[in-house]
Design a protein around this motif. Structure first.
Motif, mmCIF file in Angstrom:
data_model
loop_
_atom_site.group_PDB
_atom_site.id
_atom_site.type_symbol
_atom_site.label_atom_id
_atom_site.label_comp_id
_atom_site.label_asym_id
_atom_site.label_seq_id
_atom_site.Cartn_x
_atom_site.Cartn_y
_atom_site.Cartn_z
ATOM 1 N N ASN A 111 0.818 -1.125 0.001
ATOM 2 C CA ASN A 111 0.066 -0.056 -0.051
ATOM 3 C C ASN A 111 0.901 1.458 -0.010
ATOM 4 O OD1 ASN A 111 0.774 -0.334 2.532
ATOM 5 N ND2 ASN A 111 -1.002 0.511 3.612
ATOM 6 N N GLY A 112 2.062 1.081 -0.511
ATOM 7 C CA GLY A 112 3.191 2.184 -0.577
ATOM 8 C C GLY A 112 4.336 1.715 -0.846
ATOM 9 N N THR A 113 5.379 2.589 -0.513
ATOM 10 C CA THR A 113 6.923 2.101 -0.707
ATOM 11 C C THR A 113 7.578 1.328 0.346
ATOM 12 O OG1 THR A 113 7.668 4.256 -0.525
ATOM 13 C CG2 THR A 113 6.957 3.797 -2.858
ATOM 14 N N PRO A 114 8.591 0.705 0.457
ATOM 15 C CA PRO A 114 9.171 0.267 1.442
ATOM 16 C C PRO A 114 9.847 1.385 2.360
ATOM 17 C CG PRO A 114 9.922 -1.071 -0.404
ATOM 18 C CD PRO A 114 9.087 0.223 -0.892
ATOM 19 N N THR A 115 9.671 1.235 3.482
ATOM 20 C CA THR A 115 10.287 2.291 4.396
ATOM 21 C C THR A 115 11.694 1.795 4.883
ATOM 22 O OG1 THR A 115 9.218 1.424 6.367
ATOM 23 C CG2 THR A 115 8.157 3.283 4.951
ATOM 24 N N LEU A 116 12.418 2.637 5.901
ATOM 25 C CA LEU A 116 13.614 2.310 6.544
ATOM 26 C C LEU A 116 13.090 1.085 7.515
ATOM 27 C CD1 LEU A 116 16.656 2.713 6.511
ATOM 28 C CD2 LEU A 116 16.102 4.231 8.600
ATOM 29 N N GLY A 117 12.238 0.978 8.098
ATOM 30 C CA GLY A 117 11.443 -0.053 8.875
ATOM 31 C C GLY A 117 11.460 -1.370 8.094
ATOM 32 N N ASN A 118 10.953 -1.531 7.129
ATOM 33 C CA ASN A 118 10.667 -2.446 6.227
ATOM 34 C C ASN A 118 12.044 -3.011 5.659
ATOM 35 O OD1 ASN A 118 8.044 -0.499 4.644
ATOM 36 N ND2 ASN A 118 7.798 -2.554 5.972
ATOM 37 N N ALA A 119 13.262 -2.004 5.473
ATOM 38 C CA ALA A 119 14.486 -2.690 5.159
ATOM 39 C C ALA A 119 14.920 -3.768 6.095
ATOM 40 C CB ALA A 119 15.341 -1.381 5.013
ATOM 41 N N ARG A 120 14.607 -3.412 7.452
ATOM 42 C CA ARG A 120 15.350 -4.290 8.483
ATOM 43 C C ARG A 120 14.705 -5.767 8.093
ATOM 44 N NH1 ARG A 120 13.534 -4.528 14.782
ATOM 45 N NH2 ARG A 120 15.588 -5.565 15.613
ATOM 46 N N GLY A 121 13.331 -5.914 7.852
ATOM 47 C CA GLY A 121 12.963 -7.320 7.317
ATOM 48 C C GLY A 121 13.483 -7.792 6.174
ATOM 49 N N ILE A 122 13.728 -7.126 5.146
ATOM 50 C CA ILE A 122 14.148 -7.479 3.956
ATOM 51 C C ILE A 122 15.611 -8.004 4.225
ATOM 52 C CG2 ILE A 122 14.838 -6.697 1.430
ATOM 53 C CD1 ILE A 122 12.574 -4.671 1.918
ATOM 54 N N VAL A 123 16.255 -7.101 4.823
ATOM 55 C CA VAL A 123 17.713 -7.503 4.871
ATOM 56 C C VAL A 123 18.121 -8.680 5.945
ATOM 57 C CG1 VAL A 123 19.900 -6.710 6.099
ATOM 58 C CG2 VAL A 123 18.635 -5.139 4.416
ATOM 59 N N VAL A 124 17.226 -8.800 7.048
ATOM 60 C CA VAL A 124 17.729 -9.632 8.012
ATOM 61 C C VAL A 124 17.130 -11.016 7.345
ATOM 62 C CG1 VAL A 124 17.057 -10.698 10.118
ATOM 63 C CG2 VAL A 124 17.751 -8.216 9.599
ATOM 64 N N ASP A 142 -1.986 -8.889 0.176
ATOM 65 C CA ASP A 142 -2.524 -8.059 -0.213
ATOM 66 C C ASP A 142 -4.004 -8.199 -0.303
ATOM 67 O OD1 ASP A 142 -2.503 -9.942 -2.451
ATOM 68 O OD2 ASP A 142 -2.515 -8.576 -3.913
ATOM 69 N N THR A 143 -4.475 -8.871 0.889
ATOM 70 C CA THR A 143 -5.986 -9.306 0.683
ATOM 71 C C THR A 143 -6.932 -8.396 1.479
ATOM 72 O OG1 THR A 143 -5.849 -10.880 2.705
ATOM 73 C CG2 THR A 143 -5.427 -11.692 0.509
ATOM 74 N N LYS A 148 -6.737 -1.001 3.980
ATOM 75 C CA LYS A 148 -5.184 -1.000 3.802
ATOM 76 C C LYS A 148 -5.216 -1.316 2.243
ATOM 77 C CE LYS A 148 -2.996 -1.080 8.184
ATOM 78 N NZ LYS A 148 -1.758 -1.780 8.859
ATOM 79 N N LYS A 149 -5.962 -0.710 1.363
ATOM 80 C CA LYS A 149 -5.862 -0.891 0.112
ATOM 81 C C LYS A 149 -4.605 -0.945 -0.755
ATOM 82 C CE LYS A 149 -9.025 0.105 -4.108
ATOM 83 N NZ LYS A 149 -9.923 0.876 -4.465
ATOM 84 N N PRO A 150 -4.306 -1.933 -1.534
ATOM 85 C CA PRO A 150 -2.999 -1.964 -2.110
ATOM 86 C C PRO A 150 -3.046 -0.824 -3.047
ATOM 87 C CG PRO A 150 -3.918 -4.237 -1.769
ATOM 88 C CD PRO A 150 -4.904 -3.233 -1.506
ATOM 89 N N MET A 151 -1.764 -0.565 -3.590
ATOM 90 C CA MET A 151 -1.553 0.370 -4.640
ATOM 91 C C MET A 151 -0.949 -0.518 -5.781
ATOM 92 S SD MET A 151 -0.022 3.503 -2.856
ATOM 93 C CE MET A 151 -0.008 4.607 -4.348
#
Length: 545
Positions: A111-124, A142-143, A148-151
């Motif tokens: 529902n938006g772009t990745p944030t710095l907080g999301n980066a933690r999950g991606i990297v780890v 995305d259900t 929280k409608k997806p974009m």
């Protein structure tokens, strides 16, 4: 956890506290240790408090002289923690049961772009797959087409930013492509008598739930539930008129666990599948099914989602599945940004408060990339953050420090003069210098134009200067400020977008026209990334000092 085990655990921590401080163990410290090391006990806080009181009384009665011998007998490793303090551990701990490889997932809502907080999950998650071998899955949860409608653009945004971080998933799953599969498992649970269609109004069900009483539909026959379930799928109920619930313990001490909603009706259009479906799985149901189907071995999630695991375990128990190893970590709070949510950012963009998802004021990866932050710097700080359950108060200064190490050796150097003033130096030419530096001077002061020569301030109004030689040592002897300058015949207009929303205007050397998309160090100003170059102006985004 059995009560005898809990008592033994509390006794160990109580004795450790007593030995460490040489006094009766403190209740708050022992409770904090127990809950911090075993968050699954937080739901039993009242019971744990009673046991702690009993154990502390026993330890106090034991007597000061017997505290250490008793601790050495039952838990000598806790003695080591007291008297052999270790360096704080940075980085990622070993994963339980990962010896034969792992299958891990990062599961965002697009529902938006990745944030710095999301980066933690991606990297780890990626780091653990790299360490142990196995598979990394990116799964778009995305259900939720309404709250929280997806974009539609965000799916690609996520994949682009994940790739920018240097992470390349083995598989990409989109939940909205797999709705029929969730229906099949829902049907199986209904047939097992473990799920039922609830027709109660939301308020009425809440009153019953809070009273630990079942709703009238809870004991409806399997045949009736299957019929009602089909009517839900066929669109015969209005939105919110019916939900599918998972049977749990209706008297469970945590109301959030009692007969939770697995599916709801919403006719909001989904950006990928339109109105093909009107019955949508809630995140707890969709995620539970997917984690099993995809063979996920380890889940890393926020400690705020502990209740999700408790709800999902009912499905796993009913279907005879084994739940993945789960690690819970604390939230990241970024000092410079406070609390930001993707939904709030999206609203800010719609309202015109931000120019887009890459606005330099935002903690999105797109904004950080635009400012010249390197992916390796983000990776390093996220790995060093580890997996602690405590919330992390994070300062961007840590990220800037790592980024500086990466860009300093490769960044071009150039002069940028904010709020410029023209000085005419006879025999040398005309130059822009910063107004702020000029305002700090008085008549007769010496000023050094870096990499050029010295000037003397003859008058401040109007500004009049004279050439004062090339000798750097003379400038040092005069305690002269050394400032940047740009010749008038080499100057180009520059606007610098700052992280606080300010725009600093000035002039820069024309050489920076060749650095578009690159990080440049503006002398005495900081590192910037050249964002765009046009005939009339150069735009740069400020990174950090």
């Amino acid at each position: 956890m059995e009560e005898t085990v809990i008592r033994d655990l509390i006794r160990r921590y109580a004795l450790q506290n007593a030995v460490k401080y040489g006094q009766t163990p403190q209740k708050g410290a022992v409770m904090g240790k127990v809950m911090g090391e075993h968050p699954e006990l937080r739901s039993e806080a009242k019971k744990i408090t009673e046991i702690v009181d009993e154990v502390l009384a026993q330890v106090d009665e034991l007597g000061r002289d017997r505290w250490r011998p008793e601790l050495e007998r039952i838990a000598p490793e806790l003695i080591d923690e007291i008297f052999e303090p270790k360096e704080p551990r940075k980085g990622l701990p070993e994963l339980e049961g990962a010896e034969n490889g792992v299958i891990m997932r990062f599961a965002p809502n697009p529902n938006g772009t990745p944030t710095l907080g999301n980066a933690r999950g991606i990297v780890v998650n990626a780091a653990y797959v790299k360490k142990y071998g196995g598979k990394l899955i990116i799964r778009f949860d995305d259900t939720d087409p309404s709250t929280k409608k997806p974009m539609i653009e965000a799916y690609d945004w996520y994949l682009e930013d994940i790739s920018w971080l240097g992470v390349h998933p083995d598989e990409i799953i989109i939940a909205s492509d797999r709705i029929e599969m969730y229906y099949e498992y829902a049907t199986e649970l209904i047939e097992l008598g473990k799920a039922y269609v609830c027709l109660c109004p939301q308020k009425a069900f809440k009153e019953l739930k809070d009273a630990k009483k079942p709703c009238p539909d809870r004991d409806t026959s399997v045949e009736t539930n299957l019929e009602r379930w089909q009517r839900m799928l066929d669109g015969e109920y209005e939105d919110k008129a019916a939900v599918l619930r998972i049977k749990t313990d209706i008297r469970h001490k945590d109301p959030a666990i009692r007969d939770w909603v697995a599916f709801r009706i919403t006719r909001a259009a989904h950006p990928r599948v339109g109105t093909r479906y009107i019955v949508w799985p809630m995140l707890d149901f969709e995620s539970a099914i997917e984690d099993h189907v995809l063979g996920i071995t380890h889940i890393i999630r926020g400690k705020d989602l502990i209740d999700s695991e408790r709800r999902q375990r009912y499905i796993y128990d009913y279907l005879g599945w084994e739940y993945p190893v789960t690690i819970h970590w604390g939230r990241i709070r970024i000092h410079e940004f406070g609390r930001f949510s993707t939904s709030e950012i999206g609203r800010g963009i719609k309202e015109g408060r931000y120019t887009g998802w890459d606005d330099p004021r935002l903690p999105t990866l797109r904004a950080l990339r635009r400012r010249g932050i390197q992916p390796r710097a983000i990776e390093k700080v996220m790995i060093e953050m580890g997996l602690g359950e405590n919330d992390v108060a994070f300062s961007m200064k840590n990220l800037y420090g790592e980024n500086r190490k990466l860009v300093d050796p490769i960044a071009a150097h150039a002069f940028f003069v904010p709020d410029p003033v023209v000085v005419k130096v006879e025999g040398k030419g005309d130059f822009y210098i910063p107004r702020d530096d000029l305002n700090k001077l008085k008549e007769g002061d010496i000023l050094r134009l870096k990499n050029r020569f010295n000037i003397r301030i003859e008058k401040l109004e109007p500004v009049t200067v004279s050439y004062a030689g090339d000798d750097l040592e003379f400038a040092k002897k005069e305690n002269a400020s050394i400032i940047q300058s740009v010749p008038l015949d080499d100057a180009v207009p520059v606007s610098v977008l700052m992280p606080d929303g300010a725009v600093i205007s000035g002039v820069g050397e024309s050489s920076i026209r060749n650095e578009v998309g690159k990080v440049v160090q503006f002398e005495r100003f900081g590192f910037v990334r050249i964002d765009s170059v046009s005939e009339s102006e150069i735009v740069a985004c400020f990174g950090h000092k």
